[in-house]
Design a protein around this motif. Structure first.
Motif, PDB file in Angstrom:
ATOM      1  N   TYR A   1     -51.628  53.749 -20.293  1.00 16.50           N
ATOM      2  CA  TYR A   1     -51.222  55.136 -20.070  1.00 16.50           C
ATOM      3  C   TYR A   1     -50.493  55.286 -18.737  1.00 16.50           C
ATOM      4  O   TYR A   1     -49.430  55.922 -18.651  1.00 16.50           O
ATOM      5  N   ASP A   2     -51.052  54.706 -17.683  1.00 22.59           N
ATOM      6  CA  ASP A   2     -50.451  54.814 -16.355  1.00 22.59           C
ATOM      7  C   ASP A   2     -49.036  54.237 -16.331  1.00 22.59           C
ATOM      8  O   ASP A   2     -48.136  54.772 -15.670  1.00 22.59           O
ATOM      9  N   ALA A   3     -48.852  53.128 -17.047  1.00 21.27           N
ATOM     10  CA  ALA A   3     -47.580  52.420 -17.012  1.00 21.27           C
ATOM     11  C   ALA A   3     -46.536  53.013 -17.966  1.00 21.27           C
ATOM     12  O   ALA A   3     -45.409  52.549 -18.004  1.00 21.27           O
ATOM     13  N   GLY A   4     -46.927  54.024 -18.731  1.00 19.27           N
ATOM     14  CA  GLY A   4     -45.978  54.650 -19.637  1.00 19.27           C
ATOM     15  C   GLY A   4     -45.793  53.916 -20.946  1.00 19.27           C
ATOM     16  O   GLY A   4     -44.863  54.222 -21.712  1.00 19.27           O
ATOM     17  N   LEU A   5     -46.677  52.941 -21.234  1.00 20.36           N
ATOM     18  CA  LEU A   5     -46.575  52.231 -22.509  1.00 20.36           C
ATOM     19  C   LEU A   5     -47.020  53.125 -23.656  1.00 20.36           C
ATOM     20  O   LEU A   5     -46.615  52.932 -24.809  1.00 20.36           O
ATOM     21  N   ILE A   6     -47.857  54.119 -23.345  1.00 22.09           N
ATOM     22  CA  ILE A   6     -48.303  55.115 -24.320  1.00 22.09           C
ATOM     23  C   ILE A   6     -48.039  56.484 -23.727  1.00 22.09           C
ATOM     24  O   ILE A   6     -48.357  56.744 -22.569  1.00 22.09           O
ATOM     25  N   GLU A   7     -47.448  57.350 -24.518  1.00 21.56           N
ATOM     26  CA  GLU A   7     -47.166  58.716 -24.041  1.00 21.56           C
ATOM     27  C   GLU A   7     -48.316  59.638 -24.417  1.00 21.56           C
ATOM     28  O   GLU A   7     -48.893  59.513 -25.466  1.00 21.56           O
TER      29      GLU A   7
END
Length: 218
Positions: free
Chosen positions: A212-218
């Motif tokens: 989540y933090d890395a933007g792999l999941i919105e």
């Protein structure tokens, strides 16, 4: 799945006893023990380690947050399901950062309690709407503060690792991921261990939080 030992830490006697009766009725649970505060819980763990702890947060002598910190640091294999009356996203995000494996409201349905226990045993975490919303909010707040997704600059996941991480976030077991990718279950476990080492996280919850933090999941 082998039989599961569950400890319940809660200072409210009626709730603790009622939860104990409920959990004892679950077919995969072999033993249930109870503690009225974090110190009593730690004493029980010294005698015999459980598989899962249902952890209240507001307790005398030693509260659930301090007890969670101590359990995670001393007994990393024990799964912690936090029970609370409050669903403040910042609060939940902090508990996930500590390494708690699941978060349930105290008014959760019995079926969800059973599902959470089985999920943390199989997948190392349990993802419900409360947790997803907290992880999204936490990631958004960090992104606003940083002005970008919160990648660690010295960490790069391989394409295979990123693929496995996304499947972990979908709550597939290691066996299911291996079958989907035509890899052995041992290979998936090895990939997960390498990712945890790279990212400096303690468990699968840390991997999901990173996604989540890395933007792999919105």
């Amino acid at each position: 799945m082998s039989q599961i030992k569950v400890y319940i830490a809660d200072d409210q006697t009626l709730f603790r006893k009622g939860m104990g009766r409920l959990v004892r009725s679950f077919p995969n649970v072999s033993e249930v023990r109870e503690a009225c505060n974090g110190k009593e819980l730690l004493d029980l763990i010294k005698e015999e380690e459980p598989d899962v702890i249902l952890m209240d947060l507001e307790m005398p002598v030693m509260d659930g947050i301090e007890a969670t910190e101590k359990v995670i640091n001393r007994y990393p294999d024990i799964k912690i399901v936090v029970l609370s009356m409050h669903d403040t996203q910042q609060h939940i995000f902090y508990l996930m950062e500590l390494g708690a494996h699941a978060f349930l409201l105290k008014n959760a349905e019995p079926e969800e309690v059973q599902e959470a226990i089985l999920s943390v045993m199989k997948n190392d975490f349990y993802q419900n709407e409360i947790v997803v919303n907290a992880l999204r909010k936490g990631a958004m707040d960090k992104k606003k503060a940083e002005g970008r997704p919160v990648f660690q600059s010295n960490v790069t996941l391989t394409d295979r690792e990123a693929e496995i991480l996304l499947l972990i976030c979908r709550e597939l077991t290691m066996k299911e991921i291996g079958e989907k990718l035509s890899l052995s279950e041992k290979t998936i476990h090895n990939h997960r261990a390498r990712m945890m080492d790279k990212l400096g996280v303690r468990n699968t919850v840390g991997l999901v939080k990173f996604a989540y933090d890395a933007g792999l999941i919105e």
